[in-house]
Enzyme design. Structure first.
Site, PDB file in Angstrom:
ATOM      1  CE  LYS A  61      -3.870  -2.186   2.332  1.00 42.71           C
ATOM      2  NZ  LYS A  61      -4.305  -2.706   3.618  1.00 42.71           N
ATOM      3  CD  GLN A  84      -3.809  -4.562   6.570  1.00 44.66           C
ATOM      4  OE1 GLN A  84      -3.877  -3.559   5.875  1.00 44.66           O
ATOM      5  NE2 GLN A  84      -4.119  -5.758   6.104  1.00 44.66           N
ATOM      6  CG  ASP A  93     -10.408  -0.429   4.726  1.00 44.74           C
ATOM      7  OD1 ASP A  93     -10.165  -0.940   3.612  1.00 44.74           O
ATOM      8  OD2 ASP A  93      -9.683  -0.570   5.728  1.00 44.74           O
TER       9      ASP A  93
HETATM   10  N1  GUN Z   1      -6.978  -6.881   5.916  1.00 47.15           N
HETATM   11  C1  GUN Z   1      -7.135  -7.622   4.802  1.00 47.15           C
HETATM   12  N2  GUN Z   1      -7.772  -6.915   3.848  1.00 47.15           N
HETATM   13  C2  GUN Z   1      -8.023  -5.701   4.379  1.00 47.15           C
HETATM   14  C3  GUN Z   1      -8.649  -4.522   3.877  1.00 47.15           C
HETATM   15  O1  GUN Z   1      -9.132  -4.451   2.744  1.00 47.15           O
HETATM   16  N3  GUN Z   1      -8.710  -3.486   4.728  1.00 47.15           N
HETATM   17  C4  GUN Z   1      -8.213  -3.533   5.982  1.00 47.15           C
HETATM   18  N4  GUN Z   1      -8.314  -2.446   6.766  1.00 47.15           N
HETATM   19  N5  GUN Z   1      -7.624  -4.610   6.498  1.00 47.15           N
HETATM   20  C5  GUN Z   1      -7.533  -5.675   5.688  1.00 47.15           C
END
Ligand code: GUN
Length: 296
Positions: free
Chosen positions: A54, A98, A121
């Site tokens: 990311k 996350q 998200d």
């Molecule tokens: N963990 C795995 N996929 C995601 C996601 O799309 N967003 C977040 N915040 N955590 C994750």
């Protein structure tokens, strides 16, 4: 019939390119850039890889990347204090915490502390409610990526029978809402669905998001259907580790009209859509027109 392969890797590159062009314009005209803050608590190896990717891609499209790596024993109080600081920070337009979080932390409470306008998200209950009532919201990245690929492949989705296998808050439920928003007739199926094979065979669009390796065989796929495989499962085969989806690719590709491969299908679209959402959040915060083709 051999299915058309929907190339998520190439599509994601196109989305990132669109985002990068917009960010470059913003930098030139406004002398600032959209900023994305990513918070990682603990050292889960898979989460560390996601967060690193990311960060790299955020910088590649010209955005500001802020990373917060917190100790696994971080308290709820300290994490909430950080989120409140990020909510108030004018350089931060998107915030992602996350998941999963360590067990001492209440994920729902943490996510619902994020300013909904910065919730890239789309997990905040306000955004879930807005999506469910067909109002403008931040949309979860993975289902948004699936929707973009479906619209690109089909044009209008109106009147199509869509079956979503999986009912998670992150993929299944928002995916169903988005397909309904595009006028599909939507069925949500799951592990307790009776005669799942027949339900799947009714789908013009079949979205698999259950997290079970190769659970959906080719003979559950209606000839000519579009198959979107959200699964990313690591399995051991012939002494090697291999990534497979929730769909049995070889058999499904013989009957489907179009299919996303694993890897290289839905996966790369998730981060691309995170960047798209950050750009959208920035534009909304500044009262600018929203980026075309990058929202639901
Ligand atoms: N963990 C795995 N996929 C995601 C996601 O799309 N967003 C977040 N915040 N955590 C994750």
């Amino acid at each position: 019939m051999t299915a058309t392969i929907i190339d998520g890797k190439a599509f994601a590159a196109k989305v990132r390119q669109q985002v990068a062009e917009q960010v470059s314009k913003i930098r030139a005209e406004r002398h600032e850039a959209p900023g994305l803050a990513v918070v990682l608590v603990g050292e889960d190896p898979a989460s560390q890889v996601y967060v690193r990717n990311k960060g790299t891609q955020t910088v590649e499209v010209g955005m500001e990347s802020f990373e917060y790596k917190l100790d696994v024993n971080t308290s709820q109080h300290d994490l909430i204090a950080l989120i409140e600081r990020l909510n108030a920070d004018p350089k931060v337009h998107g915030i992602l915490v996350q998941l999963p979080l360590p067990p001492q932390l209440n994920s729902d409470l943490v996510i619902n502390t994020i300013d909904p306008a910065k919730d890239v998200d789309g997990f905040h209950i306000s955004n879930v409610g807005l999506l469910g009532t067909g109002q403008k919201s931040m949309v979860p990245c993975t289902p948004l990526g699936c929707l973009m690929m479906l619209r690109d492949h089909h044009g209008s989705l109106a009147g199509m029978n869509a079956v979503v296998v999986g009912r998670s808050n992150i993929v299944g439920k928002p995916m169903a809402q988005l397909l309904l928003g595009d006028s599909c007739t939507v069925t949500i199926a799951h592990s307790r669905t009776k005669d799942l094979a027949t339900v799947c065979r009714s789908a013009d669009i079949l979205v698999a998001a259950v997290g079970r390796p190769e659970m959906i065989p080719g003979d559950w796929v209606r000839p000519g259907a579009t198959v979107i495989d959200v699964g990313i499962n690591r399995i051991e085969r012939d002494g090697k580790t291999k990534l497979v989806g929730d769909v049995h690719y070889e058999s499904a590709a013989k009957v489907a009209g179009a299919i996303t491969p694993v890897p290289g299908g839905v996966g790369p679209m998730t981060i691309a859509c995170l960047l798209a959402n950050t750009l959208t959040a920035y534009c909304r915060a500044k009262g600018l027109p929203e980026p075309v083709g990058l929202t639901a």
